[in-house]
Design a protein around this motif. Structure first.
Motif: not given
Length: 317
Positions: A136, A162, A173, A177, A180, A202-203, A206
């Motif tokens: 990210y 993520a 992590q 995110i 971003n 959230g993956g 991001g």
């Protein structure tokens, strides 16, 4: 060899019969053109009926199809040139996120995508498309580079989430995110985000904040996968189909809720059946959106982007 999903098998059986019929006719010099035509029509009707009435869980299955185009496939199809850039200038390079300068019909873009792997070794190398914090941070570095040179940003979203490992959490992590999301809100260049497969939690977010958020027809976008939702609610994966229905995670659902701006059609049967057509449709859509967004002032784009995301989930009585 083509991988078949359960609901594709009846179509494949008819296609196999059609091939056998053609082969038999050729070997015995028999005219079966009428039978071939009828069977071809039957196959087309069955395909249309099947893929017009897909359940939400079947669309999730299509989004994960192992033969489906991934980010690098689309990049290769759309870009005459692509120069990949590596590293976050902090920890290292994350192969689960690829990005760099691309040229699409003369339009320079910064294209960033989450990349899964096809074979076992590549899947391990790409961490199954689950980015670490450095992925990210690499993506954000490339976005700021694009902003510096006034180049539009295109992101391709395709991740089961993520990476949830301890080492990822230790390296920040959640912070990566969140940063971003914050930074993408105020990027001065046009930002187009496309969910090409899985868009989980959230993956996906991001790299998912943009002026236009689009979804491929057979993709999904949700806070959680159907399997994990089923595990939480029913303590079992067995209810994943009911979970998919409850989550309302398809492109059509998301468009209806106003959470995405548009749906990109796929070839009937899914993008995996015609890479070239799927890639051409995506390319035309991206170029059209860039042309539209380029006419707006950066400040207007930013205000509209912030308003769009801030209005999500707001209820006015």
């Amino acid at each position: 060899m083509r991988t078949l999903l359960e609901f594709e098998k009846p179509i494949a059986e008819l296609e196999a019969k059609l091939e056998d019929m053609k082969k038999l006719a050729s070997e015995n010099n028999v005219d079966v053109s009428s039978a071939v035509r009828n069977l071809t029509n039957s196959i087309e009707e069955l395909r249309k009926e099947t893929f017009t009435n897909l359940t939400r869980w079947q669309r999730v299955q299509l989004s994960r199809h192992p033969d489906r185009p991934y980010s690098l496939d689309y990049i290769q199809m759309m870009c005459e040139e692509f120069h990949e850039i590596h590293g976050d200038r902090n920890v290292g390079d994350d192969p689960a996120i690829v990005g760099g300068f691309g040229n699409i019909d003369g339009q320079t873009v910064m294209i960033i995508g989450q990349q899964k792997g096809r074979k076992t070794k590549e899947r391990q190398y790409r961490n199954f498309g689950m980015p670490n914090p450095e992925g990210y941070r690499k993506a954000l570095r490339l976005m700021h580079m694009a902003e510096k040179f006034d180049i539009p940003v295109v992101t391709l979203i395709d991740t089961p989430g993520a990476f949830p490992g301890l080492e990822a959490e230790e390296r920040g992590q959640g912070e990566a995110i969140a940063r971003n999301i914050k930074e993408m809100m105020t990027l001065k260049v046009p930002v187009i985000c496309v969910v090409i497969g899985e868009g989980a939690s959230g993956g996906a977010l991001g790299i998912g904040i943009g002026d236009r958020v689009l979804m491929m027809e057979n993709s999904w976008y949700s806070v959680i996968s159907p399997e994990n939702c089923s595990t939480i609610l029913w303590r079992s994966w067995d209810f994943k189909e009911q979970a998919a229905d409850a989550l309302k995670l398809t492109a059509e659902d998301m468009k209806g809720f106003g959470l995405v701006d548009g749906i990109i059609p796929e070839p009937r049967g899914g993008a995996h059946l015609d890479f070239e057509k799927a890639g051409e449709t995506l390319k035309k859509t991206i170029l059209s959106e860039i042309k539209t967004l380029a006419k707006q002032k950066p400040s207007d784009r930013i205000d509209a982007r912030i308003d769009k995301f801030c209005s999500m989930g707001v209820v006015v009585e």
